[in-house]
Design an enzyme around this catalytic site. Structure first.
Site, PDB file in Angstrom:
ATOM      1  N   ASP A 119       5.889  -7.782   0.275  1.00 42.50           N
ATOM      2  CA  ASP A 119       5.443  -6.326   0.363  1.00 42.50           C
ATOM      3  C   ASP A 119       6.299  -5.534   0.450  1.00 42.50           C
ATOM      4  OD1 ASP A 119       2.792  -4.813   0.180  1.00 42.50           O
ATOM      5  OD2 ASP A 119       2.853  -4.316   1.913  1.00 42.50           O
TER       6      ASP A 119
ATOM      7  N   GLU B 191      -3.917   2.661  -1.689  1.00 40.41           N
ATOM      8  CA  GLU B 191      -3.813   3.072  -0.229  1.00 40.41           C
ATOM      9  C   GLU B 191      -4.867   2.631   0.692  1.00 40.41           C
ATOM     10  OE1 GLU B 191      -0.602   3.343   0.476  1.00 40.41           O
ATOM     11  OE2 GLU B 191       0.020   5.259   0.597  1.00 40.41           O
TER      12      GLU B 191
ATOM     13  N   GLU C 191       8.221   3.432   6.339  1.00 38.47           N
ATOM     14  CA  GLU C 191       7.707   2.327   6.177  1.00 38.47           C
ATOM     15  C   GLU C 191       9.048   1.214   5.738  1.00 38.47           C
ATOM     16  OE1 GLU C 191       3.830   2.455   4.658  1.00 38.47           O
ATOM     17  OE2 GLU C 191       4.179   0.975   3.257  1.00 38.47           O
TER      18      GLU C 191
ATOM     19  N   GLU D 112      -4.913  -5.944  -6.103  1.00 41.27           N
ATOM     20  CA  GLU D 112      -4.651  -6.352  -4.663  1.00 41.27           C
ATOM     21  C   GLU D 112      -5.089  -7.512  -4.134  1.00 41.27           C
ATOM     22  OE1 GLU D 112      -3.371  -4.271  -2.143  1.00 41.27           O
ATOM     23  OE2 GLU D 112      -2.784  -2.627  -3.326  1.00 41.27           O
TER      24      GLU D 112
HETATM   25  C1  LIG Z   1       0.079  -4.717  -2.326  1.00 42.62           C
HETATM   26  C2  LIG Z   1       0.321  -3.268  -1.443  1.00 42.62           C
HETATM   27  N1  LIG Z   1      -0.870  -2.535  -1.327  1.00 42.62           N
HETATM   28  C3  LIG Z   1      -0.832  -1.218  -0.947  1.00 42.62           C
HETATM   29  C4  LIG Z   1       0.030  -0.922   0.119  1.00 42.62           C
HETATM   30  C5  LIG Z   1       0.049   0.331   0.889  1.00 42.62           C
HETATM   31  N2  LIG Z   1       0.826   1.201   0.557  1.00 42.62           N
HETATM   32  C6  LIG Z   1       1.062  -1.792   0.399  1.00 42.62           C
HETATM   33  N3  LIG Z   1       2.024  -1.681   1.110  1.00 42.62           N
HETATM   34  N4  LIG Z   1       1.266  -3.035  -0.644  1.00 42.62           N
END
Ligand SMILES: Cc1ncc(CN)c(N)n1
Length: 220
Positions: A47, A140, A88, A210
């Protein structure tokens, strides 16, 4: 009575696939406290790479908003999103240290590369603001809804994962997602049928990516 927006119609129409993203076994395993630490570490490392690619995507949405949106609030909301991505990325670095992950050595997995390729395509100037904004909201909101379920009452999320879940599951992030959703709905009201269709296809594609991202994390 307030009419329901297009996004709500899509969420209802595509409920099975949307639920498979927000109630994915990986998320459920965090929520019930059975998540394997290697799965969590895979997710965290992958991520971080994703978010690095997400930043230029959100910047491209901002540029489109500056050019195409007639509502100045849109620009402010997106700019706020970019500002929090800075925080973040620092958080990912701090968290990686805690879990003994060398971020410089992490290689993106196929599902991550596929997702980032989709983001790259959406950055094209051929993609209009409404479609790009729809993708942004969908990205999001899946995280928001998934992680919110890990911090709600009754969840058994391990204490060391609480901060992660709070990052996307907190109320402020929920309100931010609602603002994005309203922005999308407002744009869709004025969009052509073709544009609405394109936005729906992109929404579905994001949700499917996702699901793949969670699959990758849990090793499925
Ligand atoms: C795969 C993914 N999807 C959504 C998000 C949220 N910004 C994230 N950090 N990573």
């Amino acid at each position: 009575m307030q009419e329901i927006g297009k996004t709500e119609i899509w969420l209802r129409k595509h409920c099975p696939v949307y639920n498979s993203a927000t109630k994915h076994p990986f998320i459920l395993s965090i929520r019930d406290g059975t998540v394997e630490s290697h799965s969590f570490k895979t997710w965290l490392a992958q991520d971080y790479l994703f978010v690095r690619e997400f930043v230029p995507f959100v910047a491209s949405v901002l540029i489109k908003a500056c050019k195409e949106s007639d509502v100045s609030d849109d620009v402010e909301v997106i700019l706020g999103g970019i500002a929090s991505l800075n925080d973040e990325l620092s958080w990912f670095k701090k968290e990686a240290k805690k879990w003994d992950i060398q971020l410089s050595e992490v290689v993106p997995q196929k599902e991550n590369k596929d997702y980032c390729r989709l983001l790259g395509g959406l950055m094209s100037s051929d993609v209009g603001y409404t479609v790009a904004l729809t993708a942004f909201w969908a990205i999001e909101v899946v995280y928001q809804e998934s992680f919110a379920s890990c911090v709600e009452e009754g969840s058994k999320t391990p204490v060391e994962l609480k901060e992660t879940c709070e990052r996307w599951g907190n109320e402020g992030f929920g309100q931010y997602c609602q603002s994005l959703q309203k922005m999308v709905d407002r744009r869709l009201l004025k969009a052509s049928d073709e544009e609405v269709k394109k936005a729906e296809v992109v929404f579905l594609s994001i949700v499917e990516h996702e699901v793949e991202f969670w699959n990758m994390s849990s090793g499925n």
